[in-house]
Structures are given as structure tokens and as C-alpha cells.
Design a protein around this motif. Structure first.
Motif, PDB file in Angstrom:
ATOM      1  N   ALA A   1      -0.830   7.618   0.957  1.00 25.24           N
ATOM      2  CA  ALA A   1      -2.235   7.942   0.730  1.00 25.24           C
ATOM      3  C   ALA A   1      -2.558   8.117  -0.748  1.00 25.24           C
ATOM      4  O   ALA A   1      -3.589   7.650  -1.238  1.00 25.24           O
ATOM      5  CB  ALA A   1      -2.603   9.207   1.506  1.00 25.24           C
ATOM      6  N   ARG A   2      -1.671   8.785  -1.454  1.00 24.11           N
ATOM      7  CA  ARG A   2      -1.934   9.131  -2.862  1.00 24.11           C
ATOM      8  C   ARG A   2      -1.776   7.943  -3.792  1.00 24.11           C
ATOM      9  O   ARG A   2      -2.617   7.725  -4.680  1.00 24.11           O
ATOM     10  CB  ARG A   2      -0.986  10.251  -3.291  1.00 24.11           C
ATOM     11  CG  ARG A   2      -1.179  10.749  -4.711  1.00 24.11           C
ATOM     12  CD  ARG A   2      -0.309  11.964  -4.983  1.00 24.11           C
ATOM     13  NE  ARG A   2       1.107  11.630  -4.892  1.00 24.11           N
ATOM     14  CZ  ARG A   2       1.834  11.171  -5.921  1.00 24.11           C
ATOM     15  NH1 ARG A   2       1.271  10.994  -7.101  1.00 24.11           N
ATOM     16  NH2 ARG A   2       3.115  10.904  -5.760  1.00 24.11           N
TER      17      ARG A   2
ATOM     18  N   ASN B   1      -7.974  11.307   2.052  1.00 22.03           N
ATOM     19  CA  ASN B   1      -7.789  10.078   2.825  1.00 22.03           C
ATOM     20  C   ASN B   1      -6.549  10.138   3.707  1.00 22.03           C
ATOM     21  O   ASN B   1      -5.991   9.110   4.094  1.00 22.03           O
ATOM     22  CB  ASN B   1      -7.707   8.869   1.896  1.00 22.03           C
ATOM     23  CG  ASN B   1      -6.497   8.917   0.980  1.00 22.03           C
ATOM     24  OD1 ASN B   1      -6.015  10.003   0.651  1.00 22.03           O
ATOM     25  ND2 ASN B   1      -5.999   7.758   0.573  1.00 22.03           N
ATOM     26  N   CYS B   2      -6.100  11.349   4.046  1.00 21.09           N
ATOM     27  CA  CYS B   2      -4.861  11.512   4.803  1.00 21.09           C
ATOM     28  C   CYS B   2      -5.000  12.690   5.751  1.00 21.09           C
ATOM     29  O   CYS B   2      -5.576  13.719   5.396  1.00 21.09           O
ATOM     30  CB  CYS B   2      -3.706  11.758   3.833  1.00 21.09           C
ATOM     31  SG  CYS B   2      -2.122  12.150   4.603  1.00 21.09           S
ATOM     32  N   HIS B   3      -4.503  12.534   6.988  1.00 20.13           N
ATOM     33  CA  HIS B   3      -4.390  13.685   7.870  1.00 20.13           C
ATOM     34  C   HIS B   3      -3.288  13.462   8.894  1.00 20.13           C
ATOM     35  O   HIS B   3      -2.794  12.343   9.051  1.00 20.13           O
ATOM     36  CB  HIS B   3      -5.721  14.029   8.546  1.00 20.13           C
ATOM     37  CG  HIS B   3      -6.090  13.121   9.671  1.00 20.13           C
ATOM     38  ND1 HIS B   3      -6.816  11.964   9.496  1.00 20.13           N
ATOM     39  CD2 HIS B   3      -5.832  13.194  11.009  1.00 20.13           C
ATOM     40  CE1 HIS B   3      -7.000  11.367  10.656  1.00 20.13           C
ATOM     41  NE2 HIS B   3      -6.414  12.090  11.605  1.00 20.13           N
TER      42      HIS B   3
ATOM     43  N   LYS C   1      -2.480  -3.088   0.809  1.00 19.31           N
ATOM     44  CA  LYS C   1      -3.708  -3.209   0.022  1.00 19.31           C
ATOM     45  C   LYS C   1      -4.319  -1.817  -0.138  1.00 19.31           C
ATOM     46  O   LYS C   1      -4.146  -0.944   0.718  1.00 19.31           O
ATOM     47  CB  LYS C   1      -4.701  -4.150   0.708  1.00 19.31           C
ATOM     48  CG  LYS C   1      -4.174  -5.557   0.933  1.00 19.31           C
ATOM     49  CD  LYS C   1      -5.237  -6.477   1.514  1.00 19.31           C
ATOM     50  CE  LYS C   1      -5.698  -6.046   2.897  1.00 19.31           C
ATOM     51  NZ  LYS C   1      -4.633  -6.149   3.913  1.00 19.31           N
ATOM     52  N   ASP C   2      -5.031  -1.619  -1.229  1.00 22.68           N
ATOM     53  CA  ASP C   2      -5.467  -0.258  -1.561  1.00 22.68           C
ATOM     54  C   ASP C   2      -6.535   0.292  -0.616  1.00 22.68           C
ATOM     55  O   ASP C   2      -6.841   1.487  -0.645  1.00 22.68           O
ATOM     56  CB  ASP C   2      -5.934  -0.170  -3.014  1.00 22.68           C
ATOM     57  CG  ASP C   2      -7.178  -1.007  -3.309  1.00 22.68           C
ATOM     58  OD1 ASP C   2      -7.706  -1.667  -2.382  1.00 22.68           O
ATOM     59  OD2 ASP C   2      -7.624  -1.002  -4.470  1.00 22.68           O
ATOM     60  N   ASN C   3      -7.100  -0.567   0.244  1.00 23.30           N
ATOM     61  CA  ASN C   3      -8.108  -0.099   1.201  1.00 23.30           C
ATOM     62  C   ASN C   3      -7.632  -0.190   2.647  1.00 23.30           C
ATOM     63  O   ASN C   3      -8.436  -0.158   3.586  1.00 23.30           O
ATOM     64  CB  ASN C   3      -9.411  -0.884   1.030  1.00 23.30           C
ATOM     65  CG  ASN C   3      -9.237  -2.368   1.319  1.00 23.30           C
ATOM     66  OD1 ASN C   3      -8.111  -2.875   1.384  1.00 23.30           O
ATOM     67  ND2 ASN C   3     -10.348  -3.084   1.492  1.00 23.30           N
TER      68      ASN C   3
ATOM     69  N   PRO D   1      -5.459   4.400  -2.023  1.00 28.25           N
ATOM     70  CA  PRO D   1      -6.443   5.412  -2.443  1.00 28.25           C
ATOM     71  C   PRO D   1      -7.852   5.152  -1.899  1.00 28.25           C
ATOM     72  O   PRO D   1      -8.645   6.088  -1.784  1.00 28.25           O
ATOM     73  CB  PRO D   1      -6.410   5.310  -3.974  1.00 28.25           C
ATOM     74  CG  PRO D   1      -5.914   3.922  -4.258  1.00 28.25           C
ATOM     75  CD  PRO D   1      -4.919   3.639  -3.173  1.00 28.25           C
ATOM     76  N   LYS D   2      -8.149   3.896  -1.546  1.00 25.13           N
ATOM     77  CA  LYS D   2      -9.465   3.559  -0.995  1.00 25.13           C
ATOM     78  C   LYS D   2      -9.422   3.436   0.528  1.00 25.13           C
ATOM     79  O   LYS D   2     -10.439   3.129   1.154  1.00 25.13           O
ATOM     80  CB  LYS D   2      -9.967   2.248  -1.602  1.00 25.13           C
ATOM     81  CG  LYS D   2     -10.122   2.276  -3.106  1.00 25.13           C
ATOM     82  CD  LYS D   2     -10.547   0.922  -3.638  1.00 25.13           C
ATOM     83  CE  LYS D   2     -10.625   0.906  -5.154  1.00 25.13           C
ATOM     84  NZ  LYS D   2     -10.986  -0.450  -5.669  1.00 25.13           N
TER      85      LYS D   2
END
Length: 270
Positions: free
Chosen positions: A57-58, A90-92, A37-39, A62-63
Motif C-alpha cells: 500500500a505504501r 489505502n489499506c485495511h 501498477k500504482d492504481n 499509492p493510488k
């Protein structure tokens, strides 16, 4: 030693890393797409160079948020640099081992590992940790090669090229049949058989561009990586590296050549 570090027992190796950096969600874990799911909050365990992590992430959450963990600091540093260059907020990436994840219980919607369990000794312990940090109702996912299924055409190249893929099973924790063991490892880690969805997929390399790219990657890995093809015999190892490199040259030149490898996949609902 951390569980994943057995694969890089001699430290970071760019020749190996380059053969991992082509991986994306679509070409390496398509079985996962329908669950995302996008979140979602996603953990990518043993993320290597992070190409799957950043792709998740991309394009897919994205949410949400994606964290990649690796016990090799060079991967962590390179991943964080690349995601900054890509402006992926939104990524590390952070330093951690799969059997000691630095997160609270019930943190993630999806906990994912690609070609990790195949290389560790304590697969069940890693899966238990992955399960621990997954939210109730969330999923633990793994895809791993079944290295003994490697097949090459022309058959005269099969034994030589297959030996490269199987060499690590003789001198490290790499499991030659990991793909077919995934379901058993998931059950042993505490998942109910009814909560496990199993599948399989195939890498198939034959088209001109793919064959040349794939062959060159593994030719370079044979010649330049820190991997040992013939243990405890430096001269024999060098001869084997040259033999494998020559076989990849032949594979690249022969337009009828092809390579395939089966993978097992599991999606386990907590």
C-alpha cells in the motif's frame, strides 16, 4: 476450521508471528514487483502480521487499494491499528479465510498469497477462490517454501535445525514440498499452463547481522512457541526444543554458518 488456521491451530502465537513480521515486498515477493501498477486493487490472502500488505500500500500502489485478509482476529486488529498509526488510507484488514473470500467475482487486479498454500490442506480450493475474485486480465500470485530444501552449514547443525522447519509437516497440514507443487496446483485450479509464469527464489542467511537476527528469532520460536517438535511426547518435545535452541546458539556464534531455503513462485493470468 478455516484453511489458514491449521497453522495457528492453537491460536495466535507471538513467537511465530515475530518470525513473519520481517517480511516486505522486496525480501519476500520481489517476483511480483514488475506486475504491479500504482492504481491496482490488491488482495493479500493470509496476510499474517500485514507487513507485506502495508508495504504494498505504501510503496507500490499509492493510488490504489490493498486489503489484507486473515482468519486470526489478533492479526486483523493489529494490522488495522498499525495502518492507522502509519496513516495508510489505502489499506485495511478484515477477517476472512482463503477458501471463502467475502468479495464479489472479478474485484481485484492482483490477488496474492505468501507462504499460505504451504500450510493449507485444500490448496486448489484456495486458488480457485483467489481466481474467482480476480478481474479478467488480472493475476493470481503465490510464493511458497519448499521446506525439504532447507540446508544448514556447519553440517553438524543441519539435521537439528532442519527438524524445526519440518516438524509442522508431521503434525499439521503443512506441505514439505509446496514450492515445487505450485504449478500443478495452479493447473488443477483451472489456469491454462500457458497463462502461468513460474519462478524460484532463495532465502540465504549468512552475514553477521542477518545470522544473529535470524538465529535469535528461531531460537525464541523453538523455546516459546506453541508448535510441537515431537508429537505426543511432552518430555521428548522439551528436550528437542532445548536441542534446537542450542543449535541456533551455535549457528549464531559461528561466523562461517549459513542457512538457505528454496521457494517456488507462480504468477497466473486470468
Amino acid at each position: 476450521m478455516s484453511t489458514e488456521q491449521g497453522y495457528y491451530a492453537k491460536g495466535f502465537d507471538s513467537s511465530i508471528s515475530k518470525t513473519h513480521a520481517w517480511r516486505t515486498v522486496e525480501n519476500s515477493c520481489a517476483y511480483l514487483i514488475r506486475y504491479i501498477k500504482d492504481n491496482d486493487k490488491v488482495l493479500d490472502v493470509g496476510c499474517g502480521p500485514g507487513t507485506i500488505t502495508m508495504d504494498l500500500a505504501r510503496r507500490y500502489v499509492p493510488k490504489g487499494e490493498v486489503i489484507g485478509v486473515e482468519p486470526i482476529q489478533e492479526f486483523v486488529d493489529a494490522g488495522n491499528l498499525k495502518r492507522s498509526e502509519m496513516n495508510l488510507k489505502n489499506c485495511h484488514f478484515q477477517f476472512a479465510s482463503g477458501d471463502k473470500l467475502p468479495f464479489e467475482d472479478n474485484t481485484f487486479d492482483i490477488v496474492h498469497a505468501h507462504q499460505v498454500l504451504v500450510h493449507v490442506e485444500n490448496q486448489v480450493d484456495v486458488l480457485k477462490e483467489m481466481k474467482r475474485v480476480t478481474k479478467p486480465g488480472g493475476i493470481v500470485c503465490s510464493k511458497d517454501a519448499d521446506l525439504e530444501t532447507s540446508q544448514v552449514y556447519p553440517t553438524k547443525l543441519d539435521e537439528t535445525l532442519k527438524s524445526q522447519f519440518l516438524a509442522k509437516t508431521k503434525c499439521s497440514s503443512t506441505h514439505p514440498q509446496a514450492g515445487r507443487h505450485l504449478r500443478k496446483w495452479a493447473i488443477d485450479s483451472g489456469f491454462s499452463p500457458m497463462s502461468i509464469s513460474s519462478s524460484a527464489s532463495l532465502w540465504f542467511i549468512a552475514n553477521e547481522e542477518d545470522r544473529k537476527w535470524f538465529g535469535k528469532m528461531f531460537r525464541d520460536r523453538a523455546l516459546h512457541s506453541t508448535e510441537t517438535l515431537i508429537p505426543f511426547d511432552a518430555e521428548g518435545d522439551l528436550r528437542k526444543r532445548q536441542e534446537v535452541a542450542q543449535a541456533w546458539d551455535d549457528f549464531i556464534r559461528d561466523s562461517s554458518s549459513c542457512y538457505y531455503l528454496m521457494h517456488g513462485e507462480v504468477v497466473c493470468k486470468k
